[in-house]
Design an enzyme around this catalytic site. Sequence first.
Site, short mmCIF file in Angstrom:
data_model
loop_
_atom_site.label_atom_id
_atom_site.label_comp_id
_atom_site.label_asym_id
_atom_site.label_seq_id
_atom_site.Cartn_x
_atom_site.Cartn_y
_atom_site.Cartn_z
N CYS A 2 -25.86 16.36 -37.89
CA CYS A 2 -25.10 17.52 -36.91
C CYS A 2 -25.52 18.76 -36.20
O CYS A 2 -26.38 19.31 -37.15
CB CYS A 2 -23.52 17.68 -38.45
N ARG A 27 -30.15 17.29 -32.45
CA ARG A 27 -30.20 17.26 -33.75
C ARG A 27 -29.83 15.92 -34.43
O ARG A 27 -29.72 15.30 -35.47
CB ARG A 27 -29.40 18.11 -34.28
N TRP A 74 -22.55 13.51 -36.65
CA TRP A 74 -23.88 12.48 -37.22
C TRP A 74 -23.22 11.57 -37.99
O TRP A 74 -23.07 12.39 -39.52
CB TRP A 74 -24.55 12.98 -36.99
N ASN A 98 -21.63 20.91 -42.23
CA ASN A 98 -22.55 19.28 -41.90
C ASN A 98 -23.10 19.50 -43.47
O ASN A 98 -23.22 20.61 -43.77
CB ASN A 98 -23.35 20.53 -41.15
N GLY A 99 -23.34 17.62 -44.11
CA GLY A 99 -23.52 17.88 -44.84
C GLY A 99 -22.70 16.96 -45.59
O GLY A 99 -22.00 15.91 -44.66
N GLU A 484 -48.63 6.49 -36.77
CA GLU A 484 -47.60 7.21 -35.19
C GLU A 484 -47.62 6.43 -34.60
O GLU A 484 -46.51 6.69 -33.81
CB GLU A 484 -48.44 8.66 -35.35
N LYS A 488 -43.77 5.49 -32.83
CA LYS A 488 -42.57 6.44 -31.41
C LYS A 488 -42.51 5.02 -31.16
O LYS A 488 -41.55 5.28 -30.19
CB LYS A 488 -44.68 7.03 -30.95
N GLU A 491 -39.10 4.02 -32.20
CA GLU A 491 -38.14 5.13 -32.28
C GLU A 491 -37.44 5.14 -30.70
O GLU A 491 -36.73 5.30 -30.58
CB GLU A 491 -38.73 6.88 -32.49
N HIS A 507 -55.20 -9.85 -44.30
CA HIS A 507 -54.77 -9.51 -44.57
C HIS A 507 -53.08 -10.05 -44.26
O HIS A 507 -52.10 -9.95 -45.58
CB HIS A 507 -54.83 -8.75 -46.05
N LYS A 607 -32.55 14.91 -35.60
CA LYS A 607 -34.13 15.64 -35.59
C LYS A 607 -34.07 16.06 -36.81
O LYS A 607 -35.70 16.26 -37.24
CB LYS A 607 -33.69 16.87 -34.25
C1 G6P Z 1 -36.51 12.80 -38.96
C2 G6P Z 1 -37.13 12.91 -36.95
C3 G6P Z 1 -39.11 12.96 -37.07
C4 G6P Z 1 -39.21 13.74 -38.60
C5 G6P Z 1 -39.16 13.64 -39.76
C6 G6P Z 1 -39.23 14.21 -40.74
O1 G6P Z 1 -36.76 11.41 -38.83
O2 G6P Z 1 -36.74 12.41 -36.65
O3 G6P Z 1 -39.40 13.42 -36.16
O4 G6P Z 1 -40.67 13.14 -38.64
O5 G6P Z 1 -37.55 13.28 -39.62
O6 G6P Z 1 -39.04 16.00 -40.42
P1 G6P Z 1 -39.50 17.33 -40.74
O7 G6P Z 1 -38.69 18.35 -40.08
O8 G6P Z 1 -39.48 17.36 -42.30
O9 G6P Z 1 -40.98 17.22 -40.08
#
Ligand code: G6P
Length: 612
Positions: A2, A27, A74, A98-99, A484, A488, A491, A507, A607
């Site tokens: 949001c 976001r 969102w 937002n929230g 990671e 990626k 995502e 395992h 985000k």
């Molecule tokens: C969301 C974002 C990620 C991020 C995570 C934690 O899932 O899409 O890219 O790593 O939040 O966010 P922060 O702002 O706490 O690093």
Amino acid sequence: MCGIIGYIGTEDCANLILEGLRRLEYRGYDSAGIAIITDGRFEIRRAAGKLDRLAEALRGEPVSGTIGIGHTRWATHGPPTELNAHPHRAGDVVVVHNGIIENHRVLKAELLAEGHTFSSETDTEIVAHLVSRERGRGHGLVEAVRLALLQVHGAYAIAALDRTDPETLVAAKNASPLVVGLGDGANYLASDIPAILQHTRRVVFLDEGQMVVLRRSGATFQHIATGAPFEPKVQVINWTPAMAEKGGYRHFMLKEIHEQPRAVTDTLRERVRIERGTVELDGLNLTDEQLAGFSRAVIIACGTSWHAGLVGEYLIEQFSRLPVEVELASEFRYREPCVDEKVLVIAVSQSGETADTLAAIKETQSRGSHVLAVCNVVGSSIVRLSNSNLMTHAGPEVSVASTKAFTTQIAALYLLAVKLGLARGTLQPGRAAVLLQDLIEVPSAIETVLETPASEYVALARRFGNATSMLYLGRGTSFPIALEGALKTKELSYIHAEGYAAGEMKHGPIALIDESVPSVVVCPMGPHFDKTLSNVAETRARGGAVIAVTTPSGAERIGSDADAVLVVPEAPDHVMAFLTAIPMQLLAYHIADFKGTDVDQPRNLAKSVTVE
Ligand code: G6P
């Protein structure tokens, strides 16, 4: 998650609000809307889907006016339809939010019993009705918003307008972020700084329980609980608008990947004292004695920041011998965590607004721990709440998939590891100077990794981009880098990808391997090379293709044992994570680009995750 925009001034503001919403797109959202007061009436346009649909609606039926609010939603309560899109109206009032309003069921039942009717399934519409009810009781807009919020439980940032009072824009915050931009004859409101950066750099970050009244002539601040006014802390942001633009790259993600040498340099700037073998950490409110006195460190974070925390664990333990645990904030917060004043809590967050990380911080502070925030956003909730901070200087990160924030978080944790090592006597200045020298060479080594021709990645994307499942393997700090890489990939390209410690392969994950499952094996030359090479052989023996991420000497040893090799420069093991992270990002980027997914705003992701 949001986005909110607000404007009051003298300009016709529909485009300004739409532009602001575009800068909040990262976001994550699935519908959008805008409300403007025109000649004592509301002009409201809303649309399901992306902002282009809202822009279309505005072209079809243009609106004009000099006070308005906008929102990207969102979906949480109710699907992303036009009816559920904000702003929501009740009587003379519109609200964006937002929230989550936690007591929405009780409030809705109460309002329904009083004869209020609802046109959406959202919890937000209830707030509009509550404000309207208070207006009906004779309160002005500001007091009506305040009294309405006293009835609401939950996380929110809201903005409200009343069509009979076109001189006032009211906003309030409890948990979700809200920043006020102070201009000249105009004032602004936004969920994040980039949305208002081209208009003003003078900002106030609202704290929990605070509200603001924006008028053309200025802004006044008060507490929600009492209505008592307070003087805010005005901050000047030094990010330039260009820092939040694409700068010629096709996607923000690609731009942000390429910004990493600069971002890491900025994070190290003025903190490294090579000649003395020390580091100076502005924002760290702990003496060397206090640092030496901790019995343990706990790193809390979510998503990519959690992976940076895992790299940090290796570095802190290696340099300072302080035991470290790395915890997912969403789990940790509910576990009655075993922490006290002897435990240093390190909260890692790009945005500084992640709801789970915030809650985990509060949990540890209530048990007496000192919380150090490793964060990218000045003035964010996590920075304000924490006892100390170590800012990363990545600059604004817009792409949902985090890249430069990740490597700068590792840089910050590396500096902290050296600081702890010196304070605890496990590092002597001579050794620290060597470690710091290795660190300051990282940006130019990243430059070298970035010189790999894009065609190498494009070829791999074509060859492996249609896989439905991928494995990512590594040992030592290459293990969090493998995690990671898998994150990626899933995502961005929606391919099922799992990251595993290479030693765990036998395992379980080895059962997955066949011709259809390619593995990315992170195996730079170093202490874990030989062992990881065995994993490469085991994978190939079962028909699985291997993309090896290694150094030149590793590539020589691997020879034709891998199907493809991505090369990073030779470097000491303790800085290798910075370098191997880059091919993870680029491979995921190019696979997503090949598949044609929405690179900067992957489906269902946000985000900044400001709800649980
Ligand atoms: C969301 C974002 C990620 C991020 C995570 C934690 O899932 O899409 O890219 O790593 O939040 O966010 P922060 O702002 O706490 O690093």
